[in-house]
Scaffold this motif. Structure first.
Motif, PDB file in Angstrom:
ATOM      1  N   ASP A  50       0.847  -1.194   0.000  1.00 15.47           N
ATOM      2  CA  ASP A  50       0.000   0.000   0.000  1.00 15.47           C
ATOM      3  C   ASP A  50       0.882   1.244   0.000  1.00 15.47           C
ATOM      4  O   ASP A  50       1.959   1.257   0.601  1.00 15.47           O
ATOM      5  N   SER A  51       0.416   2.290  -0.649  1.00 17.30           N
ATOM      6  CA  SER A  51       1.165   3.539  -0.698  1.00 17.30           C
ATOM      7  C   SER A  51       0.219   4.714  -0.501  1.00 17.30           C
ATOM      8  O   SER A  51      -0.866   4.759  -1.083  1.00 17.30           O
ATOM      9  N   VAL A  52       0.611   5.634   0.369  1.00 15.17           N
ATOM     10  CA  VAL A  52      -0.118   6.890   0.561  1.00 15.17           C
ATOM     11  C   VAL A  52       0.826   8.020   0.208  1.00 15.17           C
ATOM     12  O   VAL A  52       1.932   8.105   0.762  1.00 15.17           O
ATOM     13  N   ILE A  53       0.419   8.878  -0.722  1.00 16.42           N
ATOM     14  CA  ILE A  53       1.251  10.018  -1.087  1.00 16.42           C
ATOM     15  C   ILE A  53       0.521  11.302  -0.707  1.00 16.42           C
ATOM     16  O   ILE A  53      -0.705  11.391  -0.809  1.00 16.42           O
ATOM     17  N   PHE A  54       1.291  12.275  -0.236  1.00 14.70           N
ATOM     18  CA  PHE A  54       0.736  13.501   0.313  1.00 14.70           C
ATOM     19  C   PHE A  54       1.066  14.683  -0.590  1.00 14.70           C
ATOM     20  O   PHE A  54       2.224  14.879  -0.976  1.00 14.70           O
ATOM     21  N   LEU A 166      -1.867  -0.061   5.261  1.00 17.78           N
ATOM     22  CA  LEU A 166      -2.386   1.264   5.578  1.00 17.78           C
ATOM     23  C   LEU A 166      -3.889   1.349   5.355  1.00 17.78           C
ATOM     24  O   LEU A 166      -4.583   2.132   5.995  1.00 17.78           O
ATOM     25  N   SER A 167      -4.409   0.550   4.429  1.00 14.96           N
ATOM     26  CA  SER A 167      -5.837   0.616   4.117  1.00 14.96           C
ATOM     27  C   SER A 167      -6.706   0.157   5.278  1.00 14.96           C
ATOM     28  O   SER A 167      -7.915   0.383   5.277  1.00 14.96           O
ATOM     29  N   GLU A 168      -6.102  -0.457   6.298  1.00 13.45           N
ATOM     30  CA  GLU A 168      -6.887  -0.903   7.440  1.00 13.45           C
ATOM     31  C   GLU A 168      -7.465   0.273   8.237  1.00 13.45           C
ATOM     32  O   GLU A 168      -8.352   0.084   9.059  1.00 13.45           O
ATOM     33  N   ILE A 169      -6.939   1.485   7.996  1.00 14.54           N
ATOM     34  CA  ILE A 169      -7.517   2.661   8.633  1.00 14.54           C
ATOM     35  C   ILE A 169      -8.988   2.776   8.265  1.00 14.54           C
ATOM     36  O   ILE A 169      -9.820   3.250   9.035  1.00 14.54           O
ATOM     37  N   ASN A 215      -4.157   0.370  -4.698  1.00 15.11           N
ATOM     38  CA  ASN A 215      -3.149   0.337  -3.643  1.00 15.11           C
ATOM     39  C   ASN A 215      -2.464   1.679  -3.398  1.00 15.11           C
ATOM     40  O   ASN A 215      -1.508   1.760  -2.635  1.00 15.11           O
ATOM     41  N   VAL A 216      -2.933   2.718  -4.074  1.00 13.55           N
ATOM     42  CA  VAL A 216      -2.333   4.037  -3.920  1.00 13.55           C
ATOM     43  C   VAL A 216      -3.410   5.039  -3.513  1.00 13.55           C
ATOM     44  O   VAL A 216      -4.427   5.179  -4.193  1.00 13.55           O
ATOM     45  N   THR A 217      -3.201   5.697  -2.391  1.00 15.51           N
ATOM     46  CA  THR A 217      -4.111   6.748  -1.934  1.00 15.51           C
ATOM     47  C   THR A 217      -3.397   8.084  -2.041  1.00 15.51           C
ATOM     48  O   THR A 217      -2.310   8.256  -1.488  1.00 15.51           O
ATOM     49  N   LYS A 218      -4.007   9.021  -2.778  1.00 15.97           N
ATOM     50  CA  LYS A 218      -3.422  10.348  -2.968  1.00 15.97           C
ATOM     51  C   LYS A 218      -4.172  11.350  -2.100  1.00 15.97           C
ATOM     52  O   LYS A 218      -5.308  11.702  -2.376  1.00 15.97           O
TER      53      LYS A 218
END
Length: 379
Positions: A50-54, A166-169, A215-218
Motif C-alpha cells: 500500500d502507498s499513501v502520497i501527500f 495502511l488501508s486498514e484505517i 493500492n495508492v491513496t493520494k
C-alpha cells in the motif's frame, strides 16, 4: 512549500522515528496541495504494497490546499504556527518506508495560514471547505469524515506489525462516512460541506483524489477537530493591574452534578504565544530531535500523566515571565492564577475541563489585559 538550503507527543520516546512527527504535521494539521505541477507531492508512506502520497502545500488561504473549518467555538492558535524539517529524505523501519520529496540538505518549512481552530459541541454544525490549487481543477475527490482518527490510530497503521496495511484505517471497526465531490476550475470545493449532530469525540477529515489505483491513496489535505461534551463558560476579569491575582470561575453547561471533572486554566502573553516546531532526523530514534520555540521536548522529561509533572512541563514551555498555569483538584472549578511576575500587556486565557475516560470535555478562551501600575498614585 518553502524550501531553505542548509543543514541542520511530548515524550520523544513515543515518537517512532520520524513517522509520528510527519503524521502529526502532514496528517493532523494538514497535508495539501502545491501551486505548481513540479512539486505536487511532498511525501509518501509505503507498507506491504500500500502507498499513501501527500500533496504539498503553501501558506496561502486561497489556493494553498488547506481544509478550513468553521461553525464552532474559535480558539486562538499560536502565531506563527510553523513547522520545519531537516535531515534524511528516506526512512525505512519494520516494513514501513517514508520518503520525502526534498534534497538531502534542504529544509522544508510550512506556516499554517489560519489564526484560529474551532472546537464543537453536539448541537453545532461542522462546516468544512477546501481551497486547492488549479493543478487539481475539475478533479473528482473523496472526502472522508473519520471518527477517532488521530496520531495514535495512524501510528498503529504504520508501525504495528499486526496491522498489515495502511488501508486498514478504513476497514471494519472504523467509523467513517464518505462524500464524493468534484473540484471546480480553481481546484476548490464548489460549496462547503456540513456535518450535523456529531457525537462527542475526535474526528479527522481527509480529502483524497478519487483515483482507480487500488493500492495508492493520494491525499490532498487532512485536518482534525474535536466535539466536546459540554459548553464551558469562563468568568474572569478582562482588565487587571500588574501584580493582582486572576480569579477564574468555570462551569460546564448541563454537566452531571455527580461528575468528576478536573479544571485547568492557562494565561499566556500574546507576544509569547507562538509555536515554531522544528524536527530534524538522520532516520534513527537517537538521531531525531523535536523542539518547540527552541526548547528540546526531551529536556522536559515527561514520563507520565502526573498533574504536577504536566503542569511543570507546560510552564517550562510557556517560559518564565510569559504566563502561568493552574490545574485544580477534582471538581475544583474556581482557580487563582498568580501574575506577580507578568508584565503589562495583552493576554490569552485558555480554560479546559477533563473527565476520566472521556478526555477533554470542555474548552473556552478569553482575552484580557494586564495594565501597568507605573506612574499611578497610591490610593
Amino acid at each position: 512549500m518553502k524550501k531553505k538550503i542548509g543543514t541542520n507527543g511530548i515524550d520523544i520516546r513515543k515518537c517512532k522515528l520520524t513517522v509520528a512527527a510527519l503524521i502529526c504535521i502532514f496528517a493532523l494539521i494538514s497535508v495539501s496541495a502545491a501551486v505548481c505541477e513540479k512539486g505536487l507531492w511532498v511525501a509518501s508512506i509505503e507498507k506491504n504494497g500500500d502507498s499513501v502520497i501527500f500533496a504539498d502545500h503553501d501558506d496561502s488561504q486561497d489556493n494553498g490546499g488547506w481544509i478550513h473549518l468553521t461553525g464552532g467555538k474559535e480558539i486562538q492558535l499560536p502565531q506563527p504556527l510553523s513547522f520545519s524539517y531537516s535531515g534524511t529524505n528516506c526512512v525505512e523501519k519494520a516494513g514501513v518506508v517514508v520518503k520525502i520529496n526534498k534534497d538531502k540538505d534542504e529544509e522544508l518549512k510550512y506556516t499554517y495560514p489560519y489564526s484560529t481552530h474551532p472546537f464543537y459541541t453536539e448541537k453545532q454544525t461542522v462546516k468544512m471547505d477546501y481551497n486547492g490549487p488549479s493543478s487539481f481543477k475539475n478533479q473528482a475527490v473523496n472526502i472522508y469524515l473519520v471518527k477517532g482518527l488521530g496520531v495514535s490510530s495512524m501510528k498503529k497503521a504504520l508501525v504495528d506489525a499486526k496491522c498489515k496495511s495502511l488501508s486498514e484505517i478504513f476497514k471494519e471497526g472504523v467509523n467513517y462516512t464518505k462524500t464524493c465531490a468534484t473540484l471546480d476550475k480553481c481546484g476548490d470545493m464548489s460549496k462547503p460541506l456540513t456535518f450535523d449532530s456529531l457525537e462527542p469525540g475526535s474526528y479527522g477529515i481527509i480529502v483524497t483524489l478519487a483515483d482507480k489505483q487500488s493500492n495508492v491513496t493520494k491525499v490532498l489535505s487532512a485536518t482534525c477537530f474535536d466535539v466536546v461534551n459540554y459548553e464551558l463558560k469562563t468568568k474572569a476579569d478582562n482588565n487587571i493591574k500588574e501584580g493582582d491575582n486572576l480569579d477564574v470561575e468555570m462551569s460546564l453547561k448541563n454537566a452531571s452534578s455527580d461528575g468528576k471533572f478536573t479544571y485547568g486554566a492557562l494565561l499566556i502573553n500574546e507576544e509569547a504565544y507562538k509555536a515554531e516546531i522544528n524536527v530534524s532526523s538522520n532516520g534513527t530514534i537517537n538521531g531525531t530531535s523535536v523542539s518547540v520555540n527552541d526548547i528540546d521536548l526531551r529536556s522536559l522529561g515527561i514520563k507520565s500523566t502526573n498533574k504536577s509533572e504536566l503542569t511543570n512541563a507546560a510552564q517550562a514551555m510557556i517560559g518564565e515571565g510569559n504566563g502561568t498555569i493552574s490545574v485544580g483538584d477534582e471538581n475544583q472549578d474556581t482557580l487563582s492564577l498568580t501574575t506577580f511576575d507578568l508584565p503589562a500587556g495583552k493576554y490569552f486565557l485558555f480554560t479546559g475541563a477533563y473527565e476520566p475516560g472521556k478526555g477533554l470535555v470542555g474548552i473556552d478562551q478569553e482575552e484580557l489585559t494586564i495594565r501597568t501600575t507605573k506612574g499611578t498614585s497610591p490610593i
